[in-house]
Design a protein around this motif. Structure first.
Motif, PDB file in Angstrom:
ATOM      1  N   TYR A 183      37.214  -4.337  19.486  1.00 25.36           N
ATOM      2  CA  TYR A 183      36.308  -5.419  19.864  1.00 25.36           C
ATOM      3  C   TYR A 183      35.502  -5.059  21.106  1.00 25.36           C
ATOM      4  O   TYR A 183      34.306  -5.362  21.201  1.00 25.36           O
ATOM      5  N   ASP A 184      36.143  -4.417  22.086  1.00 26.63           N
ATOM      6  CA  ASP A 184      35.441  -4.066  23.305  1.00 26.63           C
ATOM      7  C   ASP A 184      34.311  -3.086  23.019  1.00 26.63           C
ATOM      8  O   ASP A 184      33.222  -3.188  23.595  1.00 26.63           O
ATOM      9  N   TYR A 186      32.539  -6.513  26.169  1.00 23.13           N
ATOM     10  CA  TYR A 186      32.865  -7.933  26.300  1.00 23.13           C
ATOM     11  C   TYR A 186      33.955  -8.374  25.319  1.00 23.13           C
ATOM     12  O   TYR A 186      34.130  -9.559  25.067  1.00 23.13           O
ATOM     13  N   THR A 220      37.253  -8.312  25.487  1.00 22.51           N
ATOM     14  CA  THR A 220      38.533  -8.830  25.963  1.00 22.51           C
ATOM     15  C   THR A 220      38.397 -10.142  26.731  1.00 22.51           C
ATOM     16  O   THR A 220      39.389 -10.687  27.208  1.00 22.51           O
ATOM     17  N   GLY A 221      37.197 -10.652  26.855  1.00 23.51           N
ATOM     18  CA  GLY A 221      36.979 -11.909  27.546  1.00 23.51           C
ATOM     19  C   GLY A 221      36.821 -13.066  26.583  1.00 23.51           C
ATOM     20  O   GLY A 221      37.387 -13.072  25.482  1.00 23.51           O
ATOM     21  N   SER A 222      36.009 -14.037  26.978  1.00 29.10           N
ATOM     22  CA  SER A 222      35.832 -15.251  26.178  1.00 29.10           C
ATOM     23  C   SER A 222      34.827 -15.079  25.051  1.00 29.10           C
ATOM     24  O   SER A 222      34.794 -15.891  24.125  1.00 29.10           O
ATOM     25  N   LEU A 223      34.009 -14.033  25.109  1.00 22.29           N
ATOM     26  CA  LEU A 223      32.906 -13.910  24.144  1.00 22.29           C
ATOM     27  C   LEU A 223      33.357 -13.930  22.683  1.00 22.29           C
ATOM     28  O   LEU A 223      32.769 -14.669  21.878  1.00 22.29           O
ATOM     29  N   ARG A 281      35.883 -15.290  21.072  1.00 25.27           N
ATOM     30  CA  ARG A 281      36.287 -16.611  20.596  1.00 25.27           C
ATOM     31  C   ARG A 281      35.119 -17.598  20.605  1.00 25.27           C
ATOM     32  O   ARG A 281      34.918 -18.335  19.644  1.00 25.27           O
ATOM     33  N   PRO A 299      28.587 -15.046  28.191  1.00 22.08           N
ATOM     34  CA  PRO A 299      28.476 -14.628  29.591  1.00 22.08           C
ATOM     35  C   PRO A 299      27.028 -14.543  30.068  1.00 22.08           C
ATOM     36  O   PRO A 299      26.117 -14.214  29.295  1.00 22.08           O
TER      37      PRO A 299
END
Length: 282
Positions: A24-25, A31, A33-36, A38, A268
């Motif tokens: 995913y990264d 991005y 591993t962050g909120s993007l 979901r 973001p």
């Protein structure tokens, strides 16, 4: 139509993505591993459910409990430029029965297959060490069929021979690989196509829609514009970023009309705006 130089180069784009991590990264430019992931997936599901509420797995409160269940049929989706299968697993398998996944980059399609195979075997961790469990694959209620290829030459009506398939299999060896689609999902990949190639791909996709309610969904970055269509070229991955009017120009040339359009909120800061378009034949 736009005519600018330079233009996307298919092989240069494939070479770029082949050097990125197959996770995913990697496919989300750092991005993953962050909120993007979901926020993006939930926004996509909501957009699709607003257009096709019959895809909801939650029973409608307006329907009588004594009413006979509605006729069910298998709902098919095509996920193009699918990377490691993020949209397939996080969006489409929550709403449809069968997904056809198309990806041209070898490490990415291999990772997508690995995740599908791990899900089919009820493994929470795949060979690459990532936690996966694609909905409906282990119990064979849903399926994913994998194709390796580029949008420039791919025909959704006649996709050719698949690399692999996981999950549900048609009864009596019925081949559904050339069946038409209820949803064709195009996200963060159309920048690899020149305008003429994109128009032709959308025209082929239009012919692959099942019926009048079927949709092509485009979800892409959009650049800013002032007095007309704008296209920005990115040398790093050999892609276009189109403005809103540039996309609408392409859609018109492809014979498509916009049913709904919406900005994806909650991503973001510092990124291009991301916009969703739902398209049907004009």
């Amino acid at each position: 139509m736009s005519a600018i130089n330079p233009v996307p180069d298919l092989e240069a784009g494939i070479q770029y993505w082949a050097t990125q991590p197959a996770n995913y990264d990697g496919v989300l430019g750092g991005y993953g591993t962050g909120s993007l992931p979901r926020v993006d997936a939930l926004g996509s599901r909501r957009f699709l459910l607003d257009l096709l509420p019959e895809l909801s797995t939650v029973p409608s409160p307006l329907r009588s409990l004594s009413a006979p269940p509605p006729e069910t049929r298998r709902v098919r989706a095509l996920d193009v430029g699918a990377g490691v299968g993020r949209v397939t697993s996080d969006v489409l398998l929550h709403l449809v029965s069968d997904v056809v996944l198309l990806e041209p980059v070898e490490p990415l399609i291999n990772e997508a297959r690995s995740r599908g195979k791990a899900s089919e075997s009820c493994l929470e961790i795949n060979d690459s060490g990532y936690r996966v469990l694609w909905k409906g694959i282990a119990d064979q209620s849903k399926s994913v069929t994998f194709f390796k290829g580029a949008l420039q030459s791919f025909d959704p009506v006649a996709p050719g021979n698949p690399l692999d398939r996981v999950g549900y299999l048609p009864q009596d060896d019925d081949d559904d690989t050339e069946s038409k689609f209820d949803v064709i999902w195009c996200q963060w990949c159309l920048g690899h196509l020149k305008d003429d190639d994109l128009v032709q791909f959308l025209q082929r996709s239009k012919k692959a829609l099942r019926d009048a309610r079927s949709l092509i969904v485009v979800k892409e970055n959009i650049c800013h514009e002032q007095n007309g269509p704008v296209i920005v070229f990115d040398e790093q991955d050999s892609t276009f970023t189109r403005s809103d009017l540039a996309f609408k120009d392409v859609f018109q040339h492809a014979g498509l009309k916009i049913i709904q359009e919406k900005i994806q909120h909650g991503l973001p800061k510092g990124l291009y705006p991301v916009k969703m378009y739902a398209l049907r034949e004009a």
